[in-house]
Write an enzyme that holds these catalytic residues in place. Structure first.
Site, PDB file in Angstrom:
ATOM      1  N   ASP A 110      -4.900  22.156  -9.371  1.00 23.26           N
ATOM      2  CA  ASP A 110      -5.121  21.335 -10.208  1.00 23.26           C
ATOM      3  C   ASP A 110      -4.665  21.613 -11.725  1.00 23.26           C
ATOM      4  OD1 ASP A 110      -6.268  19.442 -12.091  1.00 23.26           O
ATOM      5  OD2 ASP A 110      -8.422  19.426 -10.818  1.00 23.26           O
ATOM      6  N   LYS A 158      -5.872  11.539 -17.445  1.00 23.29           N
ATOM      7  CA  LYS A 158      -6.161  12.254 -18.664  1.00 23.29           C
ATOM      8  C   LYS A 158      -5.087  12.028 -19.485  1.00 23.29           C
ATOM      9  CE  LYS A 158     -10.014  13.502 -16.231  1.00 23.29           C
ATOM     10  NZ  LYS A 158     -10.649  12.642 -15.951  1.00 23.29           N
ATOM     11  N   TYR A 192     -13.473  21.316 -10.486  1.00 22.38           N
ATOM     12  CA  TYR A 192     -13.824  20.131 -10.687  1.00 22.38           C
ATOM     13  C   TYR A 192     -14.982  19.730  -9.971  1.00 22.38           C
ATOM     14  CZ  TYR A 192     -13.959  14.829 -11.675  1.00 22.38           C
ATOM     15  OH  TYR A 192     -14.342  13.976 -11.912  1.00 22.38           O
ATOM     16  N   ARG A 248       0.713  -1.139  -0.177  1.00 21.96           N
ATOM     17  CA  ARG A 248       0.134  -0.148   0.006  1.00 21.96           C
ATOM     18  C   ARG A 248       0.907   1.159  -0.101  1.00 21.96           C
ATOM     19  NH1 ARG A 248      -3.097  -0.865   4.585  1.00 21.96           N
ATOM     20  NH2 ARG A 248      -2.048   0.786   5.541  1.00 21.96           N
TER      21      ARG A 248
HETATM   22  C1  LIG Z   1      -9.921  18.820 -13.877  1.00 22.85           C
HETATM   23  C2  LIG Z   1     -10.042  17.609 -13.301  1.00 22.85           C
HETATM   24  N1  LIG Z   1      -9.509  17.404 -12.200  1.00 22.85           N
HETATM   25  C3  LIG Z   1      -9.616  16.059 -11.556  1.00 22.85           C
HETATM   26  C4  LIG Z   1     -10.385  15.060 -12.046  1.00 22.85           C
HETATM   27  C5  LIG Z   1     -10.312  13.663 -11.314  1.00 22.85           C
HETATM   28  O1  LIG Z   1      -9.573  12.909 -11.752  1.00 22.85           O
HETATM   29  P1  LIG Z   1      -9.908  11.425 -11.754  1.00 22.85           P
HETATM   30  O2  LIG Z   1     -11.002  10.930 -12.663  1.00 22.85           O
HETATM   31  O3  LIG Z   1      -8.587  10.803 -11.947  1.00 22.85           O
HETATM   32  O4  LIG Z   1     -10.331  10.929 -10.150  1.00 22.85           O
HETATM   33  C6  LIG Z   1     -10.930  15.345 -13.325  1.00 22.85           C
HETATM   34  C7  LIG Z   1     -11.632  14.277 -13.703  1.00 22.85           C
HETATM   35  O5  LIG Z   1     -12.211  14.208 -14.868  1.00 22.85           O
HETATM   36  C8  LIG Z   1     -10.779  16.388 -13.862  1.00 22.85           C
HETATM   37  O6  LIG Z   1     -11.442  16.790 -15.072  1.00 22.85           O
END
Ligand SMILES: Cc1ncc(COP(=O)(O)O)c(C=O)c1O
Length: 385
Positions: free
Chosen positions: A179, A204, A107, A54
């Site tokens: 982010d 992504k 998000y 982990r």
């Molecule tokens: C801008 C952004 N940040 C964070 C995330 C979250 O990522 P995850 O889907 O890997 O949890 C997303 C997911 O769509 C996103 O678009």
């Protein structure tokens, strides 16, 4: 070393794995120690390698070292998802009674974490207009521990003046978490713009093939221990197979981003000229909102953006989506495939008004297909309107 060379060479250890060029996925729960002395060093937290599955494995360590270099950070930690990275990053900075400032264009699911979990634990959350810039100073309270940015923002792509926000936050003793998923580590040097905690959804562009979910936190040395402790306490570790796939994604990241950039801009320009489109929200498009900040702070653009259509009824919107052949209708982005989704802002904005005069908002991700095929698909879709 040029970034393309780094992407080829980082996170490989052929000498440790019989000459194999790629890091194999080291699936692990138990990790054996050679002797009691080493085991006891592990117990004291003084063993330099993961002591339990982990807490990592050689594949994860290789990926983290590669990502730290790409993010120009001292350390990177990979997590089970991008959302897990957001949760760990924010939780590591706050205690009950603290206050955080969060961009209104965060998000959506991260907003739900703030509203439902953080507040439950006694942390006060204020959402701010993403375009506030240095004006954020007026919202900072004595107990503000963190300013959270996402530039450009989710769905509406507002660029933020990150250096101005960071200067105000740091003056008040607060940290800045960003982010940075949209820009990838290639197009935005987050530390150089004042960000303390860098976050990416590796789901992504980093992994790039729509076959895994993973997050990244990167930081300078002084914040590492605290972040690592929180990630470990949350149990938010990724699978070794996903680490190996993310490393494979890195090998083509720069190539893919060049294609995403070119095709994304081409489609954005095309959309801008369409009579059905009211406004294109793509910060790298000259004349689009936030373009000056994008030009100042970023060195390239991915292919995720939105467009407001002129008002149409729901049946027409349905016809548009259902006639698309090359654009899939599904969540996420950053993979090889093109996607389009309608966006609803009513539940994910509270600090700034959502645009009312236009029709539906559509988010596009432009994939690696032939761009003329994609434009043809959209043309057909608009024809159905
Ligand atoms: C801008 C952004 N940040 C964070 C995330 C979250 O990522 P995850 O889907 O890997 O949890 C997303 C997911 O769509 C996103 O678009």
């Amino acid at each position: 070393m040029h970034i393309d060379t780094q992407l080829s060479e980082l996170g490989t250890a052929p000498e440790e794995f019989g000459g194999v060029v790629n890091m194999p996925p080291c699936r692990a729960s138990t990790i054996l120690f050679k002797n009691l002395k080493d085991f006891e060093a592990g117990e004291r937290g003084e063993w330099p390698l993961p002591t339990y599955g982990r807490y990592g494995n050689p594949t994860q360590v290789a990926l983290e070292e590669a990502l730290a270099k790409l993010c120009k950070a001292d350390h990177a930690i990979v997590t089970a998802s991008g959302l897990a990275a957001i949760v760990a990053g924010i939780s590591s900075c706050v205690s009950a009674g603290d206050h955080i400032l969060v961009t209104d264009a965060i998000y959506g699911p991260a907003r739900r974490y703030c509203d439902h979990e953080l507040k439950k634990f006694g942390v006060e959350v204020t959402y701010y207009d993403p375009t506030i810039g240095g004006g954020i100073a007026s919202l900072i309270q004595k107990n503000t521990k963190l300013v959270y940015v996402e530039s450009p923002g989710s769905l509406t792509f507002e660029m933020q003046d990150v250096p101005a926000i960071a200067a105000a936050a740091h003056k008040a003793g607060a940290l800045v978490m960003a982010d940075c998923t949209w820009a990838t580590p290639l197009f935005f040097d987050a530390h150089a713009h004042g960000v303390d905690i860098i976050m990416h959804s590796a789901t992504k562009y980093i992994a790039g093939h729509s076959d895994l979910v993973m997050g990244v936190l990167a930081c300078k040395a002084q914040l590492y221990k605290g972040l690592l402790r929180t990630v470990r306490n949350l149990g938010a570790c990724p699978a070794a197979d996903n680490c190996a796939l993310a490393l494979r994604g890195l090998r083509t990241l720069s190539l893919r981003m060049a294609r995403h950039q070119e095709s994304g801009l081409k489609v954005a320009h095309w959309l801008k000229a369409r009579p059905e489109v009211a406004q294109v929200l793509h910060p790298a498009l000259p004349g689009a909102p936030g373009h000056d900040l994008w030009k100042r702070d970023m060195t390239g653009t991915p292919s995720l953006f939105s467009a407001w259509l002129k008002p149409i009824n729901h049946a027409s919107l349905e016809k548009f989506f259902d006639s698309l052949h090359h654009f899939g209708l599904g969540y996420s982005w950053g993979g090889f495939e093109s996607l389009a989704i309608p966006c609803k802002l009513d539940k994910v904005r509270t600090a700034c008004p959502t645009q009312k005069d236009f029709g539906p908002l559509i988010r596009f991700h432009i994939g690696l297909e032939n761009v003329e095929d994609l434009i043809g698909d959209l043309e057909k879709g608009f024809g159905r309107l």
